[in-house]
Design a protein around this motif. Structure first.
Motif, PDB file in Angstrom:
ATOM      1  N   LEU A  77       0.825  -1.210   0.000  1.00  0.00           N
ATOM      2  CA  LEU A  77       0.000   0.000   0.000  1.00  0.00           C
ATOM      3  C   LEU A  77       0.862   1.265   0.000  1.00  0.00           C
ATOM      4  O   LEU A  77       0.553   2.239  -0.681  1.00  0.00           O
ATOM      5  N   ALA A  78       1.945   1.255   0.758  1.00  0.00           N
ATOM      6  CA  ALA A  78       2.837   2.412   0.820  1.00  0.00           C
ATOM      7  C   ALA A  78       3.471   2.683  -0.536  1.00  0.00           C
ATOM      8  O   ALA A  78       3.620   3.839  -0.947  1.00  0.00           O
ATOM      9  N   GLN A  79       3.836   1.632  -1.258  1.00  0.00           N
ATOM     10  CA  GLN A  79       4.467   1.791  -2.564  1.00  0.00           C
ATOM     11  C   GLN A  79       3.482   2.329  -3.598  1.00  0.00           C
ATOM     12  O   GLN A  79       3.810   3.220  -4.374  1.00  0.00           O
ATOM     13  N   GLU A  80       2.265   1.812  -3.607  1.00  0.00           N
ATOM     14  CA  GLU A  80       1.288   2.182  -4.637  1.00  0.00           C
ATOM     15  C   GLU A  80       0.577   3.516  -4.362  1.00  0.00           C
ATOM     16  O   GLU A  80       0.308   4.264  -5.286  1.00  0.00           O
ATOM     17  N   LEU A  81       0.244   3.788  -3.098  1.00  0.00           N
ATOM     18  CA  LEU A  81      -0.601   4.944  -2.788  1.00  0.00           C
ATOM     19  C   LEU A  81       0.146   6.136  -2.202  1.00  0.00           C
ATOM     20  O   LEU A  81      -0.446   7.206  -2.068  1.00  0.00           O
ATOM     21  N   GLN A  82       1.397   5.977  -1.808  1.00  0.00           N
ATOM     22  CA  GLN A  82       2.181   7.027  -1.147  1.00  0.00           C
ATOM     23  C   GLN A  82       1.343   7.748  -0.070  1.00  0.00           C
ATOM     24  O   GLN A  82       1.129   8.950  -0.143  1.00  0.00           O
ATOM     25  N   PRO A  83       0.884   7.021   0.938  1.00  0.00           N
ATOM     26  CA  PRO A  83      -0.005   7.624   1.943  1.00  0.00           C
ATOM     27  C   PRO A  83       0.751   8.508   2.934  1.00  0.00           C
ATOM     28  O   PRO A  83       1.957   8.339   3.137  1.00  0.00           O
ATOM     29  N   THR A  84       0.020   9.438   3.531  1.00  0.00           N
ATOM     30  CA  THR A  84       0.580  10.234   4.621  1.00  0.00           C
ATOM     31  C   THR A  84       0.311   9.566   5.958  1.00  0.00           C
ATOM     32  O   THR A  84       0.998   9.833   6.932  1.00  0.00           O
ATOM     33  N   LYS A  85      -0.693   8.699   5.992  1.00  0.00           N
ATOM     34  CA  LYS A  85      -0.985   7.905   7.187  1.00  0.00           C
ATOM     35  C   LYS A  85      -1.412   6.522   6.718  1.00  0.00           C
ATOM     36  O   LYS A  85      -2.219   6.388   5.798  1.00  0.00           O
ATOM     37  N   LEU A  86      -0.862   5.497   7.356  1.00  0.00           N
ATOM     38  CA  LEU A  86      -1.196   4.125   6.982  1.00  0.00           C
ATOM     39  C   LEU A  86      -1.139   3.246   8.211  1.00  0.00           C
ATOM     40  O   LEU A  86      -0.114   3.181   8.891  1.00  0.00           O
ATOM     41  N   GLU A  87      -2.251   2.600   8.497  1.00  0.00           N
ATOM     42  CA  GLU A  87      -2.316   1.640   9.606  1.00  0.00           C
ATOM     43  C   GLU A  87      -2.842   0.325   9.069  1.00  0.00           C
ATOM     44  O   GLU A  87      -3.863   0.284   8.381  1.00  0.00           O
ATOM     45  N   VAL A  88      -2.144  -0.752   9.389  1.00  0.00           N
ATOM     46  CA  VAL A  88      -2.552  -2.094   8.992  1.00  0.00           C
ATOM     47  C   VAL A  88      -2.574  -2.939  10.245  1.00  0.00           C
ATOM     48  O   VAL A  88      -1.583  -2.990  10.982  1.00  0.00           O
ATOM     49  N   GLN A  89      -3.712  -3.599  10.484  1.00  0.00           N
ATOM     50  CA  GLN A  89      -3.832  -4.414  11.691  1.00  0.00           C
ATOM     51  C   GLN A  89      -4.609  -5.687  11.378  1.00  0.00           C
ATOM     52  O   GLN A  89      -5.685  -5.631  10.782  1.00  0.00           O
ATOM     53  N   ASP A  90      -4.066  -6.827  11.790  1.00  0.00           N
ATOM     54  CA  ASP A  90      -4.757  -8.104  11.657  1.00  0.00           C
ATOM     55  C   ASP A  90      -5.778  -8.189  12.790  1.00  0.00           C
ATOM     56  O   ASP A  90      -5.413  -8.255  13.960  1.00  0.00           O
ATOM     57  N   VAL A  91      -7.063  -8.167  12.451  1.00  0.00           N
ATOM     58  CA  VAL A  91      -8.116  -8.206  13.470  1.00  0.00           C
ATOM     59  C   VAL A  91      -8.777  -9.574  13.550  1.00  0.00           C
ATOM     60  O   VAL A  91      -9.828  -9.720  14.171  1.00  0.00           O
ATOM     61  N   SER A  92      -8.142 -10.569  12.952  1.00  0.00           N
ATOM     62  CA  SER A  92      -8.709 -11.912  12.971  1.00  0.00           C
ATOM     63  C   SER A  92      -8.135 -12.765  14.093  1.00  0.00           C
ATOM     64  O   SER A  92      -8.459 -13.937  14.182  1.00  0.00           O
ATOM     65  N   GLY A  93      -7.292 -12.198  14.904  1.00  0.00           N
ATOM     66  CA  GLY A  93      -6.690 -12.975  15.981  1.00  0.00           C
ATOM     67  C   GLY A  93      -5.363 -13.595  15.595  1.00  0.00           C
ATOM     68  O   GLY A  93      -4.866 -14.474  16.275  1.00  0.00           O
ATOM     69  N   GLY A  94      -4.799 -13.177  14.499  1.00  0.00           N
ATOM     70  CA  GLY A  94      -3.477 -13.659  14.106  1.00  0.00           C
ATOM     71  C   GLY A  94      -3.472 -14.635  12.953  1.00  0.00           C
ATOM     72  O   GLY A  94      -2.414 -15.008  12.461  1.00  0.00           O
ATOM     73  N   CYS A  95      -4.641 -15.068  12.472  1.00  0.00           N
ATOM     74  CA  CYS A  95      -4.650 -16.050  11.385  1.00  0.00           C
ATOM     75  C   CYS A  95      -4.568 -15.404  10.008  1.00  0.00           C
ATOM     76  O   CYS A  95      -4.374 -16.095   9.017  1.00  0.00           O
ATOM     77  N   GLY A  96      -4.711 -14.088   9.925  1.00  0.00           N
ATOM     78  CA  GLY A  96      -4.556 -13.389   8.659  1.00  0.00           C
ATOM     79  C   GLY A  96      -5.752 -13.453   7.745  1.00  0.00           C
ATOM     80  O   GLY A  96      -5.619 -13.303   6.537  1.00  0.00           O
ATOM     81  N   SER A  97      -6.956 -13.653   8.293  1.00  0.00           N
ATOM     82  CA  SER A  97      -8.127 -13.729   7.437  1.00  0.00           C
ATOM     83  C   SER A  97      -8.951 -12.440   7.413  1.00  0.00           C
ATOM     84  O   SER A  97      -9.870 -12.315   6.618  1.00  0.00           O
ATOM     85  N   MET A  98      -8.611 -11.469   8.288  1.00  0.00           N
ATOM     86  CA  MET A  98      -9.329 -10.194   8.278  1.00  0.00           C
ATOM     87  C   MET A  98      -8.395  -9.083   8.744  1.00  0.00           C
ATOM     88  O   MET A  98      -7.691  -9.235   9.733  1.00  0.00           O
ATOM     89  N   TYR A  99      -8.419  -7.969   8.022  1.00  0.00           N
ATOM     90  CA  TYR A  99      -7.535  -6.846   8.326  1.00  0.00           C
ATOM     91  C   TYR A  99      -8.323  -5.556   8.439  1.00  0.00           C
ATOM     92  O   TYR A  99      -9.338  -5.373   7.763  1.00  0.00           O
ATOM     93  N   ALA A 100      -7.818  -4.661   9.286  1.00  0.00           N
ATOM     94  CA  ALA A 100      -8.340  -3.304   9.396  1.00  0.00           C
ATOM     95  C   ALA A 100      -7.292  -2.377   8.780  1.00  0.00           C
ATOM     96  O   ALA A 100      -6.137  -2.391   9.186  1.00  0.00           O
ATOM     97  N   LEU A 101      -7.712  -1.586   7.795  1.00  0.00           N
ATOM     98  CA  LEU A 101      -6.807  -0.690   7.091  1.00  0.00           C
ATOM     99  C   LEU A 101      -7.313   0.740   7.240  1.00  0.00           C
ATOM    100  O   LEU A 101      -8.489   1.011   7.015  1.00  0.00           O
ATOM    101  N   ASP A 102      -6.424   1.642   7.622  1.00  0.00           N
ATOM    102  CA  ASP A 102      -6.732   3.066   7.734  1.00  0.00           C
ATOM    103  C   ASP A 102      -5.712   3.807   6.885  1.00  0.00           C
ATOM    104  O   ASP A 102      -4.517   3.787   7.183  1.00  0.00           O
ATOM    105  N   ILE A 103      -6.188   4.451   5.803  1.00  0.00           N
ATOM    106  CA  ILE A 103      -5.283   5.035   4.821  1.00  0.00           C
ATOM    107  C   ILE A 103      -5.681   6.482   4.545  1.00  0.00           C
ATOM    108  O   ILE A 103      -6.852   6.779   4.294  1.00  0.00           O
ATOM    109  N   VAL A 104      -4.695   7.378   4.592  1.00  0.00           N
ATOM    110  CA  VAL A 104      -4.869   8.766   4.165  1.00  0.00           C
ATOM    111  C   VAL A 104      -3.859   8.997   3.053  1.00  0.00           C
ATOM    112  O   VAL A 104      -2.658   8.874   3.271  1.00  0.00           O
ATOM    113  N   SER A 105      -4.362   9.306   1.856  1.00  0.00           N
ATOM    114  CA  SER A 105      -3.480   9.461   0.702  1.00  0.00           C
ATOM    115  C   SER A 105      -3.963  10.592  -0.194  1.00  0.00           C
ATOM    116  O   SER A 105      -5.170  10.812  -0.349  1.00  0.00           O
TER     117      SER A 105
END
Length: 156
Positions: A92-120
């Motif tokens: 995401l950082a490479q493609e969108l050049q965001p000023t704010k980027l948060e990536v969080q696995d909200v599935s408990g660690g299994c990688g099936s659901m993510y929360a993304l907060d992007i300002v670009s």
């Protein structure tokens, strides 16, 4: 024989007197409006860190907040991201050049659901749906294996 109207009038006045006396009792025991507003204003204040950046008590703090305060065009990956989160962050950082980027696995660690907060700046002039479609296009291969995504986008 039906009761007279006088009986109903006396009962209704007695009920009205009882109702007003109980509301006075409640009003005297309830905290004042000024005190309620004071408590609300105290609870709504953000916490402050040692470097005086406000931190919301309702979300996970990361180093991108500090990075955006120093250099608004560059986003650094926080050190607590796991492999999958880091891969998504870098893509995401490479493609969108965001000023704010948060990536969080909200599935408990299994990688099936993510929360993304992007300002670009790339979101400027786009509707929210078009912003989300842009993020989905960037992460199309990764999203295929996910159960869901919480996406929050914004233009600066």
């Amino acid at each position: 024989m039906a009761p007279s109207r006088a009986v109903f009038r006396s009962a209704s006045t007695a009920f009205a007197a009882l109702r007003t006396s109980s509301s006075r009792t409640l009003a005297s025991t309830a905290p004042s409006r000024a005190r309620q507003l004071h408590y609300l204003s105290l609870s709504a204040r953000p916490l402050l860190t040692s470097n005086a950046l406000p931190i919301s008590p309702f979300r996970r703090h990361n180093s991108t907040d500090a990075a955006t305060a120093e250099t608004p065009s560059a986003v650094e990956a926080p050190d607590y991201l796991d492999e999958k989160e880091l891969h998504i962050f870098q893509k995401l950082a490479q493609e969108l050049q965001p000023t704010k980027l948060e990536v969080q696995d909200v599935s408990g660690g299994c990688g099936s659901m993510y929360a993304l907060d992007i300002v670009s700046a790339k979101f400027k002039g786009l509707s929210v749906i078009k912003q989300h479609r842009l993020v989905n296009a960037v992460l199309k291969d990764e999203i295929k294996g996910w159960h869901g995504v919480q996406l929050k986008t914004k233009a600066p």
